[in-house]
Write a protein that holds these residues in place. Structure first.
Motif, PDB file in Angstrom:
ATOM      1  N   HIS A  92      51.306  52.014  51.117  1.00  0.00           N
ATOM      2  CA  HIS A  92      50.964  50.808  51.862  1.00  0.00           C
ATOM      3  C   HIS A  92      49.452  50.707  52.017  1.00  0.00           C
ATOM      4  CE1 HIS A  92      51.307  48.376  55.824  1.00  0.00           C
ATOM      5  NE2 HIS A  92      51.398  47.565  54.794  1.00  0.00           N
ATOM      6  N   MET A  93      48.841  51.824  52.339  1.00  0.00           N
ATOM      7  CA  MET A  93      47.394  51.843  52.511  1.00  0.00           C
ATOM      8  C   MET A  93      46.682  51.483  51.208  1.00  0.00           C
ATOM      9  SD  MET A  93      45.046  54.977  53.817  1.00  0.00           S
ATOM     10  CE  MET A  93      43.801  55.602  52.722  1.00  0.00           C
ATOM     11  N   GLU A  94      47.141  52.086  50.122  1.00  0.00           N
ATOM     12  CA  GLU A  94      46.512  51.796  48.831  1.00  0.00           C
ATOM     13  C   GLU A  94      46.657  50.327  48.473  1.00  0.00           C
ATOM     14  OE1 GLU A  94      47.816  54.292  45.580  1.00  0.00           O
ATOM     15  OE2 GLU A  94      47.752  56.020  46.943  1.00  0.00           O
ATOM     16  N   ILE A  95      47.836  49.810  48.742  1.00  0.00           N
ATOM     17  CA  ILE A  95      48.092  48.418  48.367  1.00  0.00           C
ATOM     18  C   ILE A  95      47.256  47.465  49.205  1.00  0.00           C
ATOM     19  CG2 ILE A  95      49.861  46.622  48.555  1.00  0.00           C
ATOM     20  CD1 ILE A  95      51.755  48.764  47.291  1.00  0.00           C
ATOM     21  N   ILE A  96      47.177  47.741  50.496  1.00  0.00           N
ATOM     22  CA  ILE A  96      46.355  46.880  51.347  1.00  0.00           C
ATOM     23  C   ILE A  96      44.899  46.938  50.884  1.00  0.00           C
ATOM     24  CG2 ILE A  96      45.430  46.596  53.680  1.00  0.00           C
ATOM     25  CD1 ILE A  96      48.275  45.568  53.419  1.00  0.00           C
ATOM     26  N   GLN A  97      44.441  48.146  50.600  1.00  0.00           N
ATOM     27  CA  GLN A  97      43.053  48.264  50.165  1.00  0.00           C
ATOM     28  C   GLN A  97      42.830  47.493  48.859  1.00  0.00           C
ATOM     29  OE1 GLN A  97      41.473  52.197  49.526  1.00  0.00           O
ATOM     30  NE2 GLN A  97      39.402  51.391  49.339  1.00  0.00           N
ATOM     31  N   GLU A  98      43.771  47.648  47.948  1.00  0.00           N
ATOM     32  CA  GLU A  98      43.620  46.938  46.675  1.00  0.00           C
ATOM     33  C   GLU A  98      43.694  45.436  46.851  1.00  0.00           C
ATOM     34  OE1 GLU A  98      45.816  49.906  43.772  1.00  0.00           O
ATOM     35  OE2 GLU A  98      45.354  48.007  42.798  1.00  0.00           O
ATOM     36  N   ARG A  99      44.598  44.979  47.708  1.00  0.00           N
ATOM     37  CA  ARG A  99      44.689  43.533  47.927  1.00  0.00           C
ATOM     38  C   ARG A  99      43.412  43.005  48.552  1.00  0.00           C
ATOM     39  NH1 ARG A  99      50.047  41.232  50.538  1.00  0.00           N
ATOM     40  NH2 ARG A  99      48.916  39.340  49.983  1.00  0.00           N
ATOM     41  N   LEU A 100      42.864  43.768  49.496  1.00  0.00           N
ATOM     42  CA  LEU A 100      41.617  43.324  50.125  1.00  0.00           C
ATOM     43  C   LEU A 100      40.512  43.239  49.084  1.00  0.00           C
ATOM     44  CD1 LEU A 100      41.794  45.387  53.422  1.00  0.00           C
ATOM     45  CD2 LEU A 100      41.719  42.894  53.265  1.00  0.00           C
ATOM     46  N   GLU A 101      40.487  44.221  48.191  1.00  0.00           N
ATOM     47  CA  GLU A 101      39.410  44.248  47.212  1.00  0.00           C
ATOM     48  C   GLU A 101      39.608  43.182  46.151  1.00  0.00           C
ATOM     49  OE1 GLU A 101      38.762  48.320  45.982  1.00  0.00           O
ATOM     50  OE2 GLU A 101      37.505  48.589  47.763  1.00  0.00           O
ATOM     51  N   ARG A 102      40.868  42.979  45.743  1.00  0.00           N
ATOM     52  CA  ARG A 102      41.112  42.033  44.662  1.00  0.00           C
ATOM     53  C   ARG A 102      41.189  40.604  45.129  1.00  0.00           C
ATOM     54  NH1 ARG A 102      45.498  43.926  40.269  1.00  0.00           N
ATOM     55  NH2 ARG A 102      44.954  46.119  40.513  1.00  0.00           N
ATOM     56  N   GLU A 103      42.064  40.369  46.111  1.00  0.00           N
ATOM     57  CA  GLU A 103      42.310  38.991  46.499  1.00  0.00           C
ATOM     58  C   GLU A 103      41.185  38.450  47.364  1.00  0.00           C
ATOM     59  OE1 GLU A 103      46.279  38.705  48.184  1.00  0.00           O
ATOM     60  OE2 GLU A 103      47.006  40.142  46.688  1.00  0.00           O
ATOM     61  N   TYR A 104      40.483  39.328  48.049  1.00  0.00           N
ATOM     62  CA  TYR A 104      39.422  38.859  48.936  1.00  0.00           C
ATOM     63  C   TYR A 104      38.049  39.331  48.467  1.00  0.00           C
ATOM     64  CZ  TYR A 104      43.362  37.578  51.811  1.00  0.00           C
ATOM     65  OH  TYR A 104      44.535  37.026  52.256  1.00  0.00           O
ATOM     66  N   ASP A 105      38.021  39.973  47.322  1.00  0.00           N
ATOM     67  CA  ASP A 105      36.765  40.347  46.688  1.00  0.00           C
ATOM     68  C   ASP A 105      35.864  41.153  47.626  1.00  0.00           C
ATOM     69  OD1 ASP A 105      35.036  40.463  44.582  1.00  0.00           O
ATOM     70  OD2 ASP A 105      33.939  38.655  45.178  1.00  0.00           O
ATOM     71  N   LEU A 106      36.451  42.135  48.295  1.00  0.00           N
ATOM     72  CA  LEU A 106      35.669  42.967  49.209  1.00  0.00           C
ATOM     73  C   LEU A 106      35.458  44.346  48.589  1.00  0.00           C
ATOM     74  CD1 LEU A 106      37.684  42.056  52.401  1.00  0.00           C
ATOM     75  CD2 LEU A 106      35.235  41.648  52.133  1.00  0.00           C
ATOM     76  N   ASP A 107      34.338  44.951  48.919  1.00  0.00           N
ATOM     77  CA  ASP A 107      34.080  46.335  48.507  1.00  0.00           C
ATOM     78  C   ASP A 107      34.236  47.194  49.738  1.00  0.00           C
ATOM     79  OD1 ASP A 107      33.612  46.957  45.919  1.00  0.00           O
ATOM     80  OD2 ASP A 107      31.546  46.221  45.933  1.00  0.00           O
ATOM     81  N   LEU A 108      35.189  48.116  49.718  1.00  0.00           N
ATOM     82  CA  LEU A 108      35.497  48.842  50.943  1.00  0.00           C
ATOM     83  C   LEU A 108      35.404  50.350  50.756  1.00  0.00           C
ATOM     84  CD1 LEU A 108      38.651  46.783  51.934  1.00  0.00           C
ATOM     85  CD2 LEU A 108      36.377  46.595  52.938  1.00  0.00           C
ATOM     86  N   ILE A 109      35.053  51.017  51.835  1.00  0.00           N
ATOM     87  CA  ILE A 109      35.125  52.466  51.871  1.00  0.00           C
ATOM     88  C   ILE A 109      36.273  52.821  52.817  1.00  0.00           C
ATOM     89  CG2 ILE A 109      33.997  54.574  52.665  1.00  0.00           C
ATOM     90  CD1 ILE A 109      31.377  53.411  51.834  1.00  0.00           C
TER      91      ILE A 109
END
Lengths: 383, 599
Positions: free
Chosen positions: B350-367
């Motif tokens: 779930h964590m990986e997916i949320i992180q990926e969705r944030l990065e892909r769908e919302y174009d964010l770079d996250l740590i």
């Protein structure tokens, strides 16, 4: 737009000529060079002149201060060809009387028999691509010459009167020890060149070494080679004036200095790169000639393949990427002269560089610190 | 319109890879939901991520019309369910809209633990569960054995379970015929007051909020003035319809049906999942039961690489949490990473997916910082506090008792891998509760600290059993435990985002491995970088990243400029993605090094 900041001093102009053929392509080489057995020499010389003719206006009334004929292996062409070429160039864009004219030469027998002819043709500086005097290393580098040929070639160059003579050497070669590297330098110095280019071998994309990387010395050994080599070169009467360039007093390479001091240069020949500043508007354009020899020679294809205006925001980086390679202090006025940028543009970055001990700021000049020379990439990232 | 007796609402319960999505595709094909050219393999998995990972994350629905041999046409509403242990909560949501469920089991592999858990949920919710044996075309299929297993482990009749191959389509038409006979039609009063359950809501850039609903009673039409019970606000229905799987307007939905409603709701919290819709004029109608809140099991800090992105990050989280009620978040500030959010997740996937969705769908770079479970602390003053962030752990001298969450872990594993699974459970500090031999499989029940389960237990279990073991787990209770916080210092600066809480016995090992991993991940810089792990003031491990000797391009001439510039710009770009701690630049993945601390 940058008019107000520009001083009237004309930006010096150089000319680069590219000869894109080699007998054999070296596995480390990422230059625009192509293996061939036969070269369309006459046709190519013709094309070079046409190319220059089309670009003549870019000189904007300036004379050429230096010429560098690089390759490939330009020493494969006949000496007479260069005599004619230089004459014809002079008729299109005047060459300054005391211009430095360098030819890159391979130290093979075939080439050094022509050295006298090159000198007579008006070439006054030879840069000989020795790379190493160690036969095993030469083989690893895929060079076609051997140690004795290299020594004979340099002797021949001196004999026919090349006072300005560079030896290209590489270090950090596969299996190379500190002693090996010093032996190469020792041999080079014995031959009394006026200039040494001493590079660390780096693996570049699109080379044989990139796809099949050789095992290079580890960082610590590279460091030892670097330190011992520099010490030896200095003790031998050469001073370092750029990251990899060393010269006896008065013998620094004028043509390369022009690159590093952000001067202008015309470029003719396959894949050659030029940089021209519009003397009126201050706009800087980089351009590149068609890369493949057959396209360059094709009547229906343009010589120039690409032309880009350097954006104002890229200028500080481009300027410093070149200027900070030099050991000498760089007058701040040079930035204004060569880029048209006000000094304030770089205040912040300079302050950060000074804070990190990578750059010195004397008020009128900038100078890369010894730490900055080692970590030039870190320094440049600030601009 | 289809009368209630000709509607069938169902879900498919299946483990990943057991062929649920393929079976769904086959249903769509048989019922003519999409032209052949529109059939993209696994049409239901519409998020890119789902297709790439081959799993279903969110519930989807599709309405199909099936012409039965009995002469009638049935409206089949199929609600897709996720198939990974992290998403069991979404499963119960899907099930609540159905009267029946197909339990799809790979006839070559047998029952998996999570299907068992989901089956029990379905049975508890009063659904008719229909076993289906899939992949019977494969040579390794053993339908008899698997049918027996279903009976033994789950306790439902399976001797004459439907036998199909979703891949070839064999047996699928028969399965549909059986489905309409076995699964009961929905009950509901179409003339009654409107009661519709929001199964899912999501944000569409053009439509605003789209809600997937199951109408329990009454009818909802385009133009109706509806009311969202929990917000008390009313809205005009712009559009209602079904997914076929294309979004198709029907003008109305009646009791028993499943479809979408768009009602000009723009605000994110306007149509919460589990809420009830009714008409504005029947505002007094009772709220439907909704869904029980799920508690996140894993917490991690997420920080934008560039602090300028903070607002966009917050907006993105708001949008995501709209249709993912399991997503909990609150602002967090880190000395090392700046402003971000501490987010609760159901599990690592779930964590990986949320992180990926944030990065892909919302174009964010996250740590992302190291994930942690929630700890219960009994303080000396008698107060109980919960800590989901190692850097917020109170001074140990103030703590009477540390307690860590313990999970009930149910594993189904073929006998041959039983030894490996037991070894894994012991390594992970588990205590055995039960072992039960069922056919060829063994049901293994352990209690294992949650922190051990959520990290890499699932992956380990899979690799130690060549993929055959399956897992289901849930929070059981907090148990006293000897816990410590391991801090990490970079050149003497404590990095809050790198701290981990772990068992005392593992602290030194973890500190050592962590510093070793960090050493590999932190690039060499202009100076030596010391990486230390400590418990309190005691250093338990140390590594040094030796200084680079130099970083300079050997040559650069006139022709090299553009290429060398690109090279240096790339270095510069890489640097931007690093975080500065003191003078040291730390790459993003170093903050996840803790995860790679393996036994």
């Amino acid at each position: 737009m940058v008019d107000s900041a520009r001083t009237p001093a004309a930006i010096p102009l150089a000319l680069y000529i590219h000869v894109p053929w080699c007998i054999r392509k070296c596995p480390y080489c990422d230059f625009n060079s192509h293996e061939t057995k036969v070269m369309p020499e006459a046709e190519y010389l013709q094309a070079l002149l046409q190319d220059l003719q089309q670009d003549a206006a870019l000189a904007q009334g300036r004379a050429i201060q230096s010429i560098f004929i690089g390759g490939g292996t330009p020493s494969l062409f006949a000496a007479d060809s260069y005599a004619q070429l230089l004459q014809d160039i002079h008729a299109i864009v005047p060459i300054a009387r005391d211009a430095e004219i360098t030819l890159e030469a391979n130290p093979g027998t075939f080439e050094y028999q022509k050295f006298r002819g090159f000198r007579v043709a008006g070439i006054n500086r030879l840069s000989i691509g020795v790379q190493s005097f160690n036969s095993a290393h030469l083989q690893a580098l895929g060079r076609v010459h051997d140690r004795d040929e290299a020594i004979r070639a340099i002797g021949a160059a001196r004999e026919v009167g090349f006072e300005r003579l560079n030896i290209d050497l590489m270090h950090g070669l596969p299996q190379q020890s500190v002693q090996d590297a010093l032996a190469d330098l020792q041999q080079a110095v014995t031959l009394q060149p006026s200039h040494l280019s001493w590079y660390q071998l780096t693996i570049e994309p699109n080379t044989v070494f990139y796809s099949k990387p050789p095992r290079l010395p580890d960082d610590e050994l590279l460091w030892e080679i670097d330190q011992a080599g520099k010490q030896f070169i200095a003790a031998s009467g050469f001073s370092q004036y750029e990251i990899s360039a060393y010269a006896r007093p008065g013998f620094a390479c004028a043509h390369n200095l022009n690159y590093w001091l952000f001067g202008d240069y015309l470029a003719i020949g396959a894949g050659a790169h030029g940089k021209i500043t519009d003397q009126q508007t201050g706009v800087i354009t980089r351009y590149q000639k068609t890369r493949l020899p057959k396209d360059y020679l094709a009547a229906d294809k343009p010589f120039t393949a690409q032309r880009n205006v350097v954006r104002v925001e890229e200028l500080p980086f481009e300027f410093f990427m070149n200027a900070l390679r030099l050991n000498q202090p760089i007058a701040k006025s040079l930035l204004v002269e060569r880029t048209g940028l006000p000094l304030a543009t770089v205040d912040e970055a300079v302050a950060e560089a000074v804070r990190k001990s990578l750059l010195m700021d004397s008020g009128t000049h900038w100078q890369t610190t010894p730490q900055g020379q080692l970590f030039l990439n870190e320094l440049l990232q600030l601009f | 319109m289809t009368d209630l007796s000709h509607i069938r609402n169902f879900s498919i319960i299946a483990h990943i890879d057991h062929g649920k999505s393929t079976l769904a595709d086959r249903f769509i094909q048989i019922c003519g939901g999409l032209a052949d050219r529109e059939m993209e393999a696994q049409v239901l998995d519409s998020m890119d991520l789902e297709r790439e990972r081959g799993i279903t994350i969110k519930a989807h629905s599709v309405t199909l019309y099936f012409k039965s041999q009995d002469g009638s046409t049935y409206q089949l509403n199929f609600i897709d369910t996720p198939g990974h242990v992290d998403f069991s909560y979404e499963v119960s949501r899907s099930l609540s809209a159905c009267e029946g469920a197909l339990l799809v089991v790979d006839a070559g592999q047998g029952v998996e633990a999570q299907s068992v858990a989901n089956c029990y949920t379905a049975i508890e919710q009063g659904l008719e569960v229909m076993p289906v044996l899939n992949k019977i075309d494969l040579p390794q299929a053993e339908p008899e054995r698997v049918a027996e297993e279903i009976e033994e482990i789950i306790g439902i009749e399976a001797t004459d379970a439907a036998r199909v191959s979703a891949k070839t389509g064999m047996g699928v038409p028969d399965l549909l015929e059986r489905l309409v006979k076995v699964i009961p039609p929905p009950k509901g009063n179409r003339d009654g007051k409107l009661q519709a359950l929001i199964i899912d809501s999501w944000f569409d850039n053009y439509l605003g909020i789209v809600s997937l609903v199951r109408v329990m009673h009454g009818t909802i039409k385009k133009g109706d003035k509806i009311l969202v019970k929990s917000t008390g606000r009313d809205h005009i229905v712009d559009s209602v319809g079904v997914f076929t799987p294309k979004r198709t307007e029907t003008g109305m939905l009646q009791a028993g049906e499943v479809g979408f409603v768009v009602a000009g709701i723009k605000e994110i919290r306007g149509a919460p999942v589990g809420d009830t819709l009714t008409h504005a004029k029947t505002a007094d109608v009772e709220m439907l039961a909704g869904f029980k809140k799920v508690k996140p099991q894993v917490y991690a800090g997420l920080f934008p690489v560039s602090s300028d992105d903070y607002d966009r990050f917050r907006d993105a989280l708001e949008k995501l949490s709209l249709n993912d009620a399991s997503l909990h978040y609150e602002p967090e500030t880190s000395d090392a990473l700046g402003f971000g959010f501490r987010i609760g997740f159901l599990g690592m996937l779930h964590m990986e997916i949320i992180q990926e969705r944030l990065e892909r769908e919302y174009d964010l770079d996250l740590i992302t910082t190291a994930p942690t479970v929630i700890y219960e602390l009994l303080l000396k003053g008698g107060e109980t506090v919960y800590v989901d962030n190692p850097s917020k752990l109170p001074d140990p001298s103030k703590v009477e008792e540390f307690r860590e969450p313990v999970a009930d872990v149910n594993i189904l594993v073929p006998q041959e891998f039983l030894g490996n699974v037991i070894t894994l459970c012991v390594e992970k500090r588990g205590s055995q509760k039960n072992l039960q031999f069922m056919g060829k499989q063994v049901a293994v029940h352990y209690e294992v600290p949650m922190s051990e389960v959520v990290l890499d237990f699932f992956d380990k279990l899979k690799s130690t059993s060549r993929g055959y073991a399956s897992l289901d787990y849930s929070f059981k209770r907090f148990d006293p435990s000897n816990l410590v916080r391991v801090d990490v210092m970079i050149n003497g600066d404590k990095v809050d985002a790198l701290a981990v809480i772990c068992h005392r016995d593992q602290a030194e090992y973890r500190g050592r491995v962590l510093t070793e991993k960090m050493k590999d991940l932190i690039p060499r810089q202009m100076f030596d970088v010391a990486i230390q792990a400590s418990i309190g003031s005691k250093i338990i491990a140390r590594q040094t990243v030796k200084a680079l000797r130099k970083n300079v391009l050997a040559k650069c001439y006139g022709g090299d400029v553009s290429r060398k510039r690109k090279l240096l710009e790339k270095q510069k770009e890489g640097k931007k993605r690093m975080k500065q701690v003191g003078r040291v630049e730390i790459p993003q993945d170093a903050f996840l090094a803790v995860l790679k601390v393996d036994k």
